[in-house]
Design a protein around this motif. Structure first.
Motif, PDB file in Angstrom:
ATOM      1  N   LYS A 289       0.828  -1.219   0.000  1.00  0.00           N
ATOM      2  CA  LYS A 289       0.000   0.000   0.000  1.00  0.00           C
ATOM      3  C   LYS A 289       0.859   1.265   0.000  1.00  0.00           C
ATOM      4  CE  LYS A 289      -4.644  -0.811   1.172  1.00  0.00           C
ATOM      5  NZ  LYS A 289      -4.782  -2.189   1.748  1.00  0.00           N
ATOM      6  N   ARG A 290       2.081   1.118   0.496  1.00  0.00           N
ATOM      7  CA  ARG A 290       2.945   2.299   0.587  1.00  0.00           C
ATOM      8  C   ARG A 290       3.731   2.548  -0.710  1.00  0.00           C
ATOM      9  NH1 ARG A 290       6.385   1.121   5.688  1.00  0.00           N
ATOM     10  NH2 ARG A 290       7.251   3.205   5.296  1.00  0.00           N
TER      11      ARG A 290
ATOM     12  N   THR B 286       3.480   4.144  -3.474  1.00  0.00           N
ATOM     13  CA  THR B 286       2.701   5.171  -4.167  1.00  0.00           C
ATOM     14  C   THR B 286       3.641   6.046  -4.995  1.00  0.00           C
ATOM     15  OG1 THR B 286       2.956   6.504  -2.193  1.00  0.00           O
ATOM     16  CG2 THR B 286       0.892   5.279  -2.419  1.00  0.00           C
TER      17      THR B 286
ATOM     18  N   ALA C 175       7.089   7.902  -3.784  1.00  0.00           N
ATOM     19  CA  ALA C 175       7.755   7.302  -2.624  1.00  0.00           C
ATOM     20  C   ALA C 175       9.185   6.901  -2.981  1.00  0.00           C
ATOM     21  CB  ALA C 175       6.974   6.079  -2.161  1.00  0.00           C
TER      22      ALA C 175
ATOM     23  N   ILE D 121      10.760   0.760   2.022  1.00  0.00           N
ATOM     24  CA  ILE D 121      10.302   2.117   1.711  1.00  0.00           C
ATOM     25  C   ILE D 121      11.209   3.074   2.475  1.00  0.00           C
ATOM     26  CG2 ILE D 121       8.358   3.742   1.788  1.00  0.00           C
ATOM     27  CD1 ILE D 121       7.392   1.380   0.285  1.00  0.00           C
TER      28      ILE D 121
ATOM     29  N   ASP E 163       7.881   7.724   2.513  1.00  0.00           N
ATOM     30  CA  ASP E 163       6.526   7.622   1.956  1.00  0.00           C
ATOM     31  C   ASP E 163       6.156   8.865   1.182  1.00  0.00           C
ATOM     32  OD1 ASP E 163       5.133   5.111   3.073  1.00  0.00           O
ATOM     33  OD2 ASP E 163       6.206   5.933   4.816  1.00  0.00           O
TER      34      ASP E 163
ATOM     35  N   ASP F 140       2.468  10.562   0.322  1.00  0.00           N
ATOM     36  CA  ASP F 140       1.019  10.468   0.473  1.00  0.00           C
ATOM     37  C   ASP F 140       0.326  10.719  -0.875  1.00  0.00           C
ATOM     38  OD1 ASP F 140      -1.653  10.782   1.001  1.00  0.00           O
ATOM     39  OD2 ASP F 140      -1.327  11.836   2.905  1.00  0.00           O
TER      40      ASP F 140
END
Ligand code: 4AD
Ligand code: MG
Length: 481
Positions: free
Chosen positions: A60-61, A63, A66, A93, A96, A98
């Motif tokens: 999910k991270r 993105t 990132a 990661i 991050d 967002d």
């Protein structure tokens, strides 16, 4: 840490190796394909994660934006569009991003929008290409001069002279505006200021360059220059970089030859060393031109335009010849120019320069022998001007789509002529004594020119707004970042 740059991996032929890549996520598709970019090339590498064995929270991270580190096996890719990919074993990661807040999404953003987020626009392909080319051109300029034995001279950024007359200056001061020291007559007392006199940011390193040329023979500067002119155009910056060679024993013709050779050298260097970037920008432009009517599109694509420039001699004409061409030109006859050309002596506006280059000659043009009245005091006066017209050995190089890219001249080496000229123009001769010393002691014919670096980058990248070829543009009412 042994990280391999993506540029090197994309060219690799050895498969099965364990490699580590660090970069930023461009896209993450189908819960398994990460496109990673690390800035070393325009191209991304594809890293494939096994979502069945990877923690869902970690996935999910992944993105856009990132920062990640992936380690895995370099394998031959079965997918379309890439030759190699990484089969990920370890995924970390590093930072991050967002997805809800990150302004750069994987879609086309306008250049205007990107200008507002100039701190992030480096991360787009367009700006990756532009600033790689900017770097390559800067390097090529140093290489050109170094190979010829020119000495790189660092002329001051803060100057106490304002004689160049190239433009409005920015004042440099530590005076407290709430408590200004004044003379008896109410004027500002600059003796109390930091340098004990009034100082400014330089508009040009030329005058100091001339001093060095009179000892080293051939020198050049390459540094920032500042002009407080209120010109809000796609060709003007308040802070721009300029290359200014200055050469003893060069006349105006030697000067033109050097400028043409320099421009061709750096363009050839970019063609040779930035082919991916130029290819990308060429296609970007072609795409953009599709929005335009057929007759407004460029005749040549970006790369053909650069090659054309290398293969053809720049047209060399005098100001007088240019005026004659302009006078009888269609836009002048039909009163389409904003400033009509009536008489010899008129200053050329960019509409005239562009007509000569883009419509009439359709190639770079070097204009020489301008009227003395519209050029700087230090330019060499011609002898025997026809019909009492006073001209100077100035030379401006005009480029298609850009207008003036180079301004220069042979310099007035005769002390008496120079002094008279300065007095006529009310230039404080006493303050400029150091400059006149070059003419007092061992004066010699010499020449030089200034090449506007951002205008060069504009030409080579095919970008159309000068704000898009310098990382953080400074223009009237704008000094963000
Ligand atoms: O023609 P300019 O004003 O010439 C000089 O400053 C001389 N002292 C140069 C010399 O002979 N050593 O400026 C030189 C070049 C222009 O041709 C243009 O390319 C660029 O500098 N230039 C600018 N570029 C961006 N923004 C501006 N405001 C510029 N003003 C000039
Ligand atoms: Mg000029």
């Amino acid at each position: 840490m042994s990280r391999t740059k993506i540029k090197d991996l994309l060219n690799a032929t050895e498969f099965g190796k364990r490699v580590t890549v660090k970069g930023w996520v461009r896209t993450f598709r189908n819960n398994q394909f990460i496109a990673i970019n690390d800035g070393s090339t325009l191209n991304n590498i594809q890293a494939v994660v096994d979502f069945t064995t990877t923690d869902e929270a970690l996935l999910k991270r992944l993105t856009t934006g990132a920062a990640v580190s992936v380690t895995g096996e370099l394998i031959e890719s079965l997918g379309k569009g890439q030759r190699v990919e990484i089969k990920v074993n370890e995924l970390e990661i590093l930072g991050d991003s967002d997805a809800e807040k990150y302004p750069l999404q994987p879609k086309k953003h306008s250049l205007e929008f990107l200008r507002e987020i100039a701190h992030l626009r480096f991360r787009t392909n367009t700006f990756n290409a532009v600033f790689k080319i900017r770097h390559a051109l800067a390097f090529a300029i140093h290489k050109f001069f170094n190979d010829k034995g020119f000495v790189y001279m660092h002329t001051p950024i803060i100057t106490g002279s304002d004689a160049e007359g190239a433009g409005e200056m920015f004042r440099v001061t530590t005076i407290d505006f709430d408590n200004v020291p004044r003379n008896d007559d109410g004027s500002v007392n600059y003796k109390e200021d930091f340098f004990g006199k009034s100082t400014n940011l330089t508009v040009s390193g030329q005058l100091e360059g001339e001093l060095a040329a009179m000892a080293f023979g051939e020198v050049y500067t390459f540094g920032p220059t500042f002009r407080a002119e209120n010109s809000n155009t796609t060709r003007h910056l308040a802070e721009f970089w300029m290359i200014e060679p200055e050469m003893a024993f060069y006349d105006i013709h030697d000067n033109m030859d050097l400028a043409e050779e320099l421009l061709k050298y750096v363009i050839a260097y970019a063609l040779e060393n930035c082919s991916d970037e130029l290819e990308f920008l060429k296609n970007r432009l072609l795409e953009e031109e599709k929005q335009k009517a057929q007759n407004e599109r460029s005749e040549l694509d970006l790369i053909s335009k650069l090659n054309f420039c290398l293969e053809n001699n720049f047209e060399r004409i005098t100001y007088t010849e240019a005026i004659n061409i302009l006078k009888s030109s269609k836009p002048n006859q039909k009163k389409q120019f904003k400033y009509l050309i009536d008489d010899w002596g008129a200053d050329l506006q960019s509409e005239h320069e562009r007509f000569l280059v883009e419509k009439h000659f359709k190639k770079p043009v070097i204009l020489t022998n301008y009227p003395a009245a519209i050029k700087s005091f230090y330019m060499r006066r011609n002898e025997g001007d026809a019909e009492g017209k006073e001209t100077v050995r100035a030379m401006d190089i005009l480029f298609p789509g850009i207008g003036e890219i180079v301004g220069g001249s042979q310099r007035e080496e005769r002390l008496d002529v120079l002094q008279n000229r300065m007095e006529d123009l009310h230039i404080p001769v006493e303050e400029m004594d150091w400059y006149l010393d070059t003419r007092r002691f061992g004066s010699a014919p010499h020449s030089g020119f200034g090449l506007g670096f951002e205008r060069l980058v504009l030409f080579v990248t095919g970008m159309t707004n000068i704000r898009d070829v310098i990382p953080f543009p400074r223009t009237p009412k704008n000094a963000e970042f």
